[in-house]
Design an enzyme around this catalytic site. Structure first.
Site, mmCIF file in Angstrom:
data_model
loop_
_atom_site.group_PDB
_atom_site.id
_atom_site.type_symbol
_atom_site.label_atom_id
_atom_site.label_comp_id
_atom_site.label_asym_id
_atom_site.label_seq_id
_atom_site.Cartn_x
_atom_site.Cartn_y
_atom_site.Cartn_z
ATOM 1 N N LYS A 133 17.582 3.914 74.914
ATOM 2 C CA LYS A 133 16.172 4.301 74.897
ATOM 3 C C LYS A 133 15.314 3.029 74.890
ATOM 4 O O LYS A 133 15.569 2.115 74.124
ATOM 5 C CB LYS A 133 15.887 5.126 73.648
ATOM 6 C CG LYS A 133 14.583 5.881 73.671
ATOM 7 C CD LYS A 133 14.550 6.973 72.603
ATOM 8 C CE LYS A 133 13.251 7.764 72.673
ATOM 9 N NZ LYS A 133 13.221 8.872 71.700
ATOM 10 N N GLU A 157 13.112 23.997 64.202
ATOM 11 C CA GLU A 157 12.016 24.507 63.372
ATOM 12 C C GLU A 157 12.381 25.849 62.723
ATOM 13 O O GLU A 157 12.015 26.121 61.577
ATOM 14 C CB GLU A 157 10.747 24.669 64.213
ATOM 15 C CG GLU A 157 10.096 23.346 64.619
ATOM 16 C CD GLU A 157 10.716 22.703 65.844
ATOM 17 O OE1 GLU A 157 11.621 23.304 66.449
ATOM 18 O OE2 GLU A 157 10.310 21.566 66.185
ATOM 19 N N ARG A 196 7.576 27.982 67.074
ATOM 20 C CA ARG A 196 9.003 28.297 67.250
ATOM 21 C C ARG A 196 9.522 29.152 66.096
ATOM 22 O O ARG A 196 10.533 29.840 66.228
ATOM 23 C CB ARG A 196 9.834 26.987 67.291
ATOM 24 C CG ARG A 196 9.898 26.318 68.626
ATOM 25 C CD ARG A 196 10.875 27.020 69.530
ATOM 26 N NE ARG A 196 10.777 26.600 70.908
ATOM 27 C CZ ARG A 196 11.462 25.574 71.424
ATOM 28 N NH1 ARG A 196 12.236 24.833 70.652
ATOM 29 N NH2 ARG A 196 11.338 25.272 72.710
HETATM 30 C C1 LIG Z 1 10.202 22.336 69.738
HETATM 31 C C2 LIG Z 1 9.888 20.863 69.693
HETATM 32 N N1 LIG Z 1 9.983 20.223 68.517
HETATM 33 C C3 LIG Z 1 9.678 18.915 68.427
HETATM 34 C C4 LIG Z 1 9.288 18.216 69.538
HETATM 35 C C5 LIG Z 1 8.897 16.753 69.416
HETATM 36 N N2 LIG Z 1 9.791 15.893 70.189
HETATM 37 C C6 LIG Z 1 9.470 15.441 71.372
HETATM 38 S S1 LIG Z 1 10.644 14.459 72.027
HETATM 39 C C7 LIG Z 1 11.622 14.641 70.642
HETATM 40 C C8 LIG Z 1 12.936 13.949 70.554
HETATM 41 C C9 LIG Z 1 13.737 14.236 71.776
HETATM 42 O O1 LIG Z 1 14.955 13.535 71.691
HETATM 43 P P1 LIG Z 1 15.870 13.517 72.987
HETATM 44 O O2 LIG Z 1 15.957 14.883 73.542
HETATM 45 O O3 LIG Z 1 17.118 12.867 72.587
HETATM 46 O O4 LIG Z 1 15.051 12.655 74.040
HETATM 47 P P2 LIG Z 1 14.822 11.073 74.049
HETATM 48 O O5 LIG Z 1 13.425 10.874 73.506
HETATM 49 O O6 LIG Z 1 15.876 10.455 73.211
HETATM 50 O O7 LIG Z 1 14.914 10.684 75.498
HETATM 51 C C10 LIG Z 1 11.001 15.453 69.725
HETATM 52 C C11 LIG Z 1 11.556 15.800 68.394
HETATM 53 C C12 LIG Z 1 9.204 18.920 70.755
HETATM 54 N N3 LIG Z 1 8.795 18.301 71.892
HETATM 55 N N4 LIG Z 1 9.522 20.224 70.797
#
Ligand SMILES: Cc1ncc(C[n+]2csc(CCOP(=O)(O)OP(=O)(O)O)c2C)c(N)n1
Ligand SMILES: CC(=O)[C@@H](O)[C@H](O)COP(=O)(O)O
Ligand SMILES: [Mg+2]
Length: 622
Positions: free
Chosen positions: A282, A366, A394
């Site tokens: 990342k 959630e 959610r």
């Molecule tokens: C339902 C929901 N909860 C929380 C989030 C906030 N959120 C956005 S990106 C993320 C982390 C995503 O991690 P990953 O899928 O591994 O993607 P990366 O950023 O590592 O590429 C979170 C918790 C969201 N977008 N949707």
């Protein structure tokens, strides 16, 4: 913009490039993404991490005929640049400009609108089923991060897809990060696959190794079979996915375009579901983001040379909440805190630091977070669940069925309530007053400033039943902080007296309404301004008093008008047969676009200037 990127508009343009040119193009894409994100803000580290992955996907697959669905979609900047939006990319996240997430109405290459996590596999399977039902031919690829894979919906879809055995490709982008460090047993499983050298051998070699296990006679053969399976489970990477009905390919280097092109081309030949496990870094290509992927997950404008923000952030509602919770938990060992993968975003990082044994990060889950809290409350704990308004959507049923129906003392700390700005319609927290107000037993508070936030948090922690407080993203108002105070439930506060009409509202817009009323006072129009403070229960005594004045009443809130605070006032007046004129100001029945918070509030008449003009218009019509 680099010389190769200059020549690129659509995916077909990259299919002509040689391997060396693809590597050079990756470099140019990174430069462009860093430049634009430094000026517009955005999800820098996630997008930098998937530049090669995006190039390989668009090299192998034929978008938009083939469908590529990005989970969350915060990492899709290279995808947008390579699919006809190279020039527009400079408008990223600006009012009227490109969205920060894939959107169907923005481009045919954006197969599915995203922003909330863990939806990609369900949507992809839906498209695959439609394809097969209609006898069409195209690939469907879901690209899901290791964080998004901790969302229950992803497993619901894997379970279904593995059962149906439909042709579908799921690319797991594993960078060990959610926003913060990824959590959970699944994350540990993926990292075992990623790091254990024995997994670097091909599966066939491992199979040969397993086959060498000697047969130990017929009666033992069964155990031998089970032993083989458990060895296979132990030795062959991705067995979890294989057990779910997927062929597992990987782990492969997510920055090696050549290797990914080979594996994606192979994945295309499968007629049943395939998981391709891709390992990425990342923030790749920008050392400050590589070293601090959490800090560079979502950025405001920043200086590329130092990574420092251009605008020094002022104290936020989030920070006030986070620090107040640490203070209030000091002498309250029963207070625990729960986040769904957003410790820093919700301000629970302070609590986690001070009370690690009372802090829980459940991953992007959630629904689980809320019912976990319910279980804790059954056993005498005081759980504080901090979740953004939009993501709390959610867990609607868990709030009703697991918390409020049982009248359990859970505190919902709802951050990012109201207009959030550049994240746009998938992230504006404008429905919570409506979807919470209908739930029996739930008390709902809305602070107009950070001092009231602290008082409401104190009140919430001492409240015997389910209680929610909701506050906006970004800078606090800048008022003095006074001692904690237990607010009598259902009591409003009169901020200004006047005789020509009443403004009654909740939250951030009240500050603008008060200034607008003070401006009108100088023009001879005298308004009473009331902070309702509670959306549920209302201050019914005060409502009956103002209802009997037979003066215009104007409600103000940063929530959709439908079912919000104003609706509650309307319902009460109707119930009591009070026929006074009420005008409800808030968010119209639509999805507000992305842009600066002020720009969007202005669109819905919730700025000081717009409220001043609206109040004057309403009062002058009398
Ligand atoms: C339902 C929901 N909860 C929380 C989030 C906030 N959120 C956005 S990106 C993320 C982390 C995503 O991690 P990953 O899928 O591994 O993607 P990366 O950023 O590592 O590429 C979170 C918790 C969201 N977008 N949707
Ligand atoms: C993509 C996503 O859903 C999160 O990264 C979100 O954008 C965070 O929002 P804040 O920037 O308000 O914390
Ligand atoms: Mg990740």
């Amino acid at each position: 913009m680099g010389p190769i990127l200059e020549r690129i508009s659509l995916p077909e343009d990259i299919k002509k490039l040689k391997p060396g040119e693809l590597i050079a193009l990756a470099r140019e894409l990174r430069e462009y993404i860093i430049t634009v994100a430094s000026q517009n803000g955005g999800h820098l580290a996630p997008s930098l991490g998937v530049v090669e992955l995006t190039l390989a996907l668009h090299f192998v697959f034929e978008a938009p005929r083939d469908k590529i669905i990005w989970d969350v979609g915060h990492q899709a900047y290279a995808h947008k640049i390579l699919t006809g939006r190279k020039k527009q990319f400079k408008t990223l996240r600006t009012f009227g400009g490109l969205s920060g997430f894939p959107k169907r109405d923005e481009s045919p290459y954006d197969a599915f609108g995203v922003g909330h996590s863990s939806t990609s596999i369900s949507a992809a399977l839906g498209m695959a089923l439609a394809r097969d039902l209609k006898g069409e031919q195209f690939e469907v690829v879901a690209v899901i991060g290791d964080g998004a894979l901790t969302g229950g919906m992803a497993f619901e879809a894997l379970n279904h897809a593995g059962h149906l055995k439909k042709k579908l490709i799921v690319v797991v982008n594993d960078n060990e990060m959610s926003i913060a460090q990824n959590v959970g047993a699944l994350s540990a499983y993926l990292s075992r696959i990623r790091t254990d050298p024995k997994y670097s051998r091909g599966k066939d070699e491992l199979e040969a190794l397993i086959k060498k296990i000697p047969h130990i006679g017929p009666t033992m053969v069964k155990i031998g079979e089970r032993l083989k399976d458990s060895f296979k489970y132990l030795l062959v990477p991705g067995m979890l996915f294989e057990e779910l009905g997927f062929t597992y390919l990987g782990p492969i280097d997510g920055h090696n375009i050549k290797e990914m092109i080979e594996v994606f081309s192979r994945a295309k030949t499968f007629t049943e579901p395939v998981v391709v496990h891709v390992i990425t870094k990342k923030g790749k290509g920008y050392h400050l983001a590589e070293e601090n992927p959490d800090g560079f997950h979502g950025v405001g404008k920043f200086y590329i040379s130092t990574g420092e923000p251009v605008e020094v952030p002022r104290v936020s509602f989030t920070e006030i909440f986070g620090k107040a919770l640490v203070e209030l938990a000091q002498d309250r060992p029963e207070v625990v805190a729960i986040t769904a993968a957003m410790p820093t975003g919700t301000g629970l990082n302070y609590f986690a630091q001070k009370y690690p044994e009372r802090f829980y990060d459940v991953g992007i889950a959630e629904q689980h977070a809320v019912t976990l809290a319910a279980g804790m409350a059954c056993e005498g704990l005081k759980p504080v669940v901090a979740i953004y308004s939009t993501f709390l959507q959610r867990s609607f049923d868990q709030i009703i069925h697991d918390v409020c129906l049982q009248n359990l003392p859970v505190v919902f700390a709802i951050d990012r309530a109201g207009i959030v700005g550049e994240d746009g319609p998938t992230h504006h927290g404008i429905f919570d007053l409506s979807y919470l107000r209908m739930i029996p037993n739930l008390t709902i508070m809305v602070p107009r400033n950070e001092d009231m936030l602290r008082k409401m948090l104190f009140t919430a922690i001492n409240h015997p039943g389910p209680v929610a407080l909701r506050y906006p993203r970004g800078a606090a108002v800048g008022v003095e902080l006074t001692p904690y105070e237990q607010l009598p439930v259902g009591t409003a506060e009169v901020l200004k007296e006047g005789s020509d009409g009443v403004v009654i509202g909740v939250g951030r817009p009240l500050n603008y309404a008060l200034k607008a009323a003070q401006k009108l006072e100088n023009e001879g129009i005298s308004l009473t301004v009331i902070d309702a403070r509670f959306v549920k229960p209302l201050d019914y005594k005060l409502l009956e008093e103002i209802g009997s004045l037979h003066k215009p009443i104007i409600t103000v809130e940063e929530n959709v008008v439908a079912g919000g605070f104003g609706s509650a006032v309307n319902e009460y007046f109707a119930f009591k047969g009070i026929g006074t004129k009420v005008v409800n100001l808030g968010i119209a029945d639509e999805f507000p676009p992305h842009g600066k918070v002020e720009e969007i509030l202005n669109l819905y008449g919730l700025t000081e200037e717009k409220l001043y003009l609206k109040f004057r218009e309403i009062l002058s019509k009398l």
